[in-house]
Scaffold this motif. Structure first.
Motif, mmCIF file in Angstrom:
data_model
loop_
_atom_site.group_PDB
_atom_site.id
_atom_site.type_symbol
_atom_site.label_atom_id
_atom_site.label_comp_id
_atom_site.label_asym_id
_atom_site.label_seq_id
_atom_site.Cartn_x
_atom_site.Cartn_y
_atom_site.Cartn_z
ATOM 1 N N GLN A 191 -27.883 57.098 -47.256
ATOM 2 C CA GLN A 191 -28.094 58.295 -48.066
ATOM 3 C C GLN A 191 -29.304 58.074 -48.985
ATOM 4 O OE1 GLN A 191 -26.059 61.101 -47.528
ATOM 5 N NE2 GLN A 191 -25.424 59.727 -45.862
ATOM 6 N N LEU A 192 -30.189 59.061 -49.035
ATOM 7 C CA LEU A 192 -31.402 58.889 -49.847
ATOM 8 C C LEU A 192 -31.076 58.676 -51.314
ATOM 9 C CD1 LEU A 192 -34.066 61.302 -48.317
ATOM 10 C CD2 LEU A 192 -33.293 59.048 -47.585
ATOM 11 N N GLN A 193 -30.013 59.297 -51.810
ATOM 12 C CA GLN A 193 -29.665 59.116 -53.222
ATOM 13 C C GLN A 193 -29.268 57.668 -53.512
ATOM 14 O OE1 GLN A 193 -26.383 61.708 -54.009
ATOM 15 N NE2 GLN A 193 -24.954 60.627 -52.652
ATOM 16 N N ASP A 194 -28.802 56.941 -52.475
ATOM 17 C CA ASP A 194 -28.411 55.547 -52.675
ATOM 18 C C ASP A 194 -29.603 54.593 -52.667
ATOM 19 O OD1 ASP A 194 -25.774 56.267 -52.868
ATOM 20 O OD2 ASP A 194 -25.334 55.894 -50.745
ATOM 21 N N LEU B 25 -28.538 47.278 -52.013
ATOM 22 C CA LEU B 25 -28.173 48.579 -52.559
ATOM 23 C C LEU B 25 -26.960 48.479 -53.491
ATOM 24 C CD1 LEU B 25 -28.545 50.689 -49.311
ATOM 25 C CD2 LEU B 25 -30.111 50.634 -51.247
ATOM 26 N N PRO B 26 -27.004 49.170 -54.640
ATOM 27 C CA PRO B 26 -25.859 49.123 -55.551
ATOM 28 C C PRO B 26 -24.653 49.903 -55.027
ATOM 29 C CG PRO B 26 -27.512 50.651 -56.369
ATOM 30 C CD PRO B 26 -28.120 49.956 -55.185
ATOM 31 N N GLU B 27 -24.892 50.893 -54.182
ATOM 32 C CA GLU B 27 -23.812 51.705 -53.630
ATOM 33 C C GLU B 27 -23.827 51.590 -52.110
ATOM 34 O OE1 GLU B 27 -20.735 53.223 -53.016
ATOM 35 O OE2 GLU B 27 -21.224 53.606 -55.127
ATOM 36 N N VAL B 28 -22.798 50.965 -51.546
ATOM 37 C CA VAL B 28 -22.779 50.732 -50.101
ATOM 38 C C VAL B 28 -21.642 51.456 -49.399
ATOM 39 C CG1 VAL B 28 -23.878 48.479 -50.329
ATOM 40 C CG2 VAL B 28 -21.386 48.636 -50.341
ATOM 41 N N SER B 29 -20.786 52.137 -50.152
ATOM 42 C CA SER B 29 -19.614 52.766 -49.536
ATOM 43 C C SER B 29 -19.994 53.887 -48.583
ATOM 44 C CB SER B 29 -18.669 53.308 -50.614
ATOM 45 O OG SER B 29 -19.318 54.307 -51.393
#
Length: 404
Positions: A144-147, A281-285
């Motif tokens: 996801q680009l936001q991630d 990446l801080p968000e991998v879910s």
């Protein structure tokens, strides 16, 4: 039933077989007319299987294209036959037509000095019967680009390449990224379909990232796939995401987030297995990450591969090799290696340390698998567990980017 090479005026018949098999359009009369002036392509050979005896006139009921490639292998360049366009007319399937084509083409490769063959299977089980084994893998990422906000900033600049601009930098970067990658193909240009107006007409964009000193480090070729920026090579699209190092990858991904977050929800691309974005990446879910099979491979000339393979240290390994198609490969080979010396290979009557087929030998020598995989490969027999297996079979960068 017999197989032979097709003549240029018969090439359209192979095209017809492929159109039927792959459910694609085919302009019958146009292709027939083109065949009257067709010339052989030095980079490919077409084979067909016929139901009638040699000398009688009939169309091929099955066909394939053998692409002539040069590939990298442990610091050397060897010849590789890329199998593509495998097609049988439905009324003649499961009758041995493709087997006749493949067996003849592989024997021809051996006679013409080829070392390897590679293909992209519709079924791995089906092609195992011809000596092919699953080769390396890539990792397919959908992020996801936001991630991408959490990626380190690496600076640099990005510019878009338009029709008429020199695309030689793409080939340079491909060679830098794949220069030490086994089985990677040598290319004259990065991709012919990216030249001229075709990319813009296909709504495909090319972006080049350079570092703060202006040195190019990576590029991406992307198109829209619904709400995702598609940068994954496929038979339908010549998209790509090529970086010579992780810094260039970070530079391109940072650009994508800044430039396209209002246009796309995600980006799709392939990366080497060692590049683990989950660590960055801080968000991998929300990340979709999955391995992708990089086709299947088999040795065409066992002796050539053993002479050229890069081994560690000094040792000697005796291999019992089986090949159901090329009889010259059915033998026991003694491989002796030492630092600074060329490998010595001889055919021997000794008891082998290891017994395996030409497919497993190819992917092991290429580095797609290592000695640890021997224990979970049912069709490999380890006869001497004390043999220097880890010195010959170890992980190496191994990938075929070309599709055929």
């Amino acid at each position: 039933m017999f197989a032979r090479k097709l003549t240029p005026d018969e090439y359209w018949r192979a095209g017809l077989n492929m159109a039927v098999a792959f459910e694609s359009p085919f302009e019958f009369e146009k292709e027939q007319e083109k065949s009257k002036t067709a010339e052989p392509d030095p980079k490919e050979e077409l084979y067909g299987t016929f139901l009638t005896e040699p000398g009688e006139s009939s169309p091929p009921v099955a066909s394939l294209v053998m692409n002539r490639k040069q590939v990298r292998f442990d610091g050397h360049v060897v010849k590789m036959g890329g199998v593509g366009g495998v097609a049988t007319l439905p009324a003649h399937r499961r009758g041995g037509a493709i087997r006749a084509c493949i067996e003849l083409s592989l024997r021809d490769l051996y006679q013409e000095g080829y070392a390897l063959s590679h293909l992209y299977p519709f079924s791995t089980r089906y092609y195992r019967q011809f000596g092919f084994a699953p080769a390396g893998r890539s990792v397919s990422w959908t992020v996801q680009l936001q991630d991408l906000r959490g990626l380190p900033e690496v600076g640099g600049t990005v510019r878009q390449l338009f029709p008429g601009e020199d695309l030689g930098v793409l080939l340079d970067l491909y060679n830098q990224a794949y220069g030490d990658v086994n089985f990677s193909c040598l290319r004259e240009v990065f991709q012919k379909n990216l030249e001229g107006d075709k990319p813009l007409n296909d709504k495909r964009w090319i972006f080049l990232w350079s570092d703060s000193d202006g040195v190019p480090g990576g590029f991406m070729v992307g198109t829209r796939d619904k709400n995702s920026l598609h940068c994954t090579p496929s038979f339908q699209a010549c998209d790509a995401f090529i970086c010579k190092d992780v810094t260039a990858m970070l530079g391109l991904l940072g650009f994508v987030r800044t430039a396209f977050i209002a246009n796309f929800e995600s980006i799709q691309f392939l990366a080497p297995p060692a590049w683990n974005l989950a660590a960055l990446l801080p968000e991998v879910s929300s990340i979709d990450c999955k391995p992708v099979l990089n086709g299947m491979s088999r040795a065409v000339n066992v002796e050539t591969l053993l002479k050229l393979c890069r081994c560690k240290g000094e040792g000697r390994l005796v291999l019992g090799v089986s090949d159901g198609i090329i009889p010259e490969n059915n033998d026991t080979f003694a491989l002796a290696f030492a630092p600074g010396q060329e490998n010595q290979v001889e055919r021997t009557g000794e008891k082998p340390d290891l017994c395996l087929d030409v497919g497993n030998l190819s992917v092991l020598l290429g580095g797609a698998r290592d000695a640890a995989s021997l224990a979970i490969t049912p069709d490999i027999q380890v006869c001497n567990p004390h043999a220097p297996l880890e010195q010959v079979f170890y992980s190496k960068p191994c990938h075929v980017l070309d599709l055929f």
